[in-house]
Motif scaffolding. Sequence first.
Motif: not given
Length: 260
Positions: A170-177
């Motif tokens: 989830p962190g990766n996803l949010l960081i990448n929008g």
Amino acid sequence: MPALRVAVQLKCLPLPLPKAIAKAREMGAQAVEFDARGQLRPADLTATAIREVRKLLEDHELTVAAVEFQTRRGYGVVEDLDRRVEATKSAMRMARQLGCDLVVNQVGQVPADLNSPEGQVLIEVLRDLGLHSQHAGAWLAAETCSESGADLRRLIDALPKGALFATLDPGNLLINGFSAMEAAEALSDTIRHVHARDAVRDIGRKRGLEVQFGRGAIDWPALLGLLETQGYRGFVSVEREESENRLLEIAQAVRYLAGI
């Protein structure tokens, strides 16, 4: 909700491997996630070393949730591709020797057109890795990163069933929008592993930042509830890299997840 199975990424603990394993258990984790590039390199591991690591895990009543093997380029990039593929296969074999059936890596950008030359290379390599996984006894789980969950699902569906699974980060996803909830819905039955990493999105600067677990923009109770309804029974592996107080923050995240 059934009790979560919580793991810790050992690369995030600033300790020698034996002490990191002991610390993960002290924190209350049930499993660990190894880094096959920095901690346990397949090429350097003898049969004796494997036995010693397994004995350490057994002594601390821990299992291996996953082996992370991050390559510098995706599997759609031709440069040094054969070497990346062989190294990934070695990581699969090492994972199986450690009693684990999962290798985590970012497979690279998913092309808009999977029939493009890059898309065809990506599919061919992942099909080959999927075939190898049947012999190695460990499967590749693509970590969400620079594409939406829907795009990663499109890639998974273009492959033979069971050739590729997903690691929800989830962190990766949010960081990448991207939305973690939308990704979890799209990937659903293909999710074999989850990284517990939190983040916030800086709209003004158009970028995301990793933050302490529980202090970001991800609605963890809702996300974990969705995974539970989808029948997810894998591990949730705590990851915290950009902090000067990693031991404390990782321990707090483990306690939070174990208490849900």
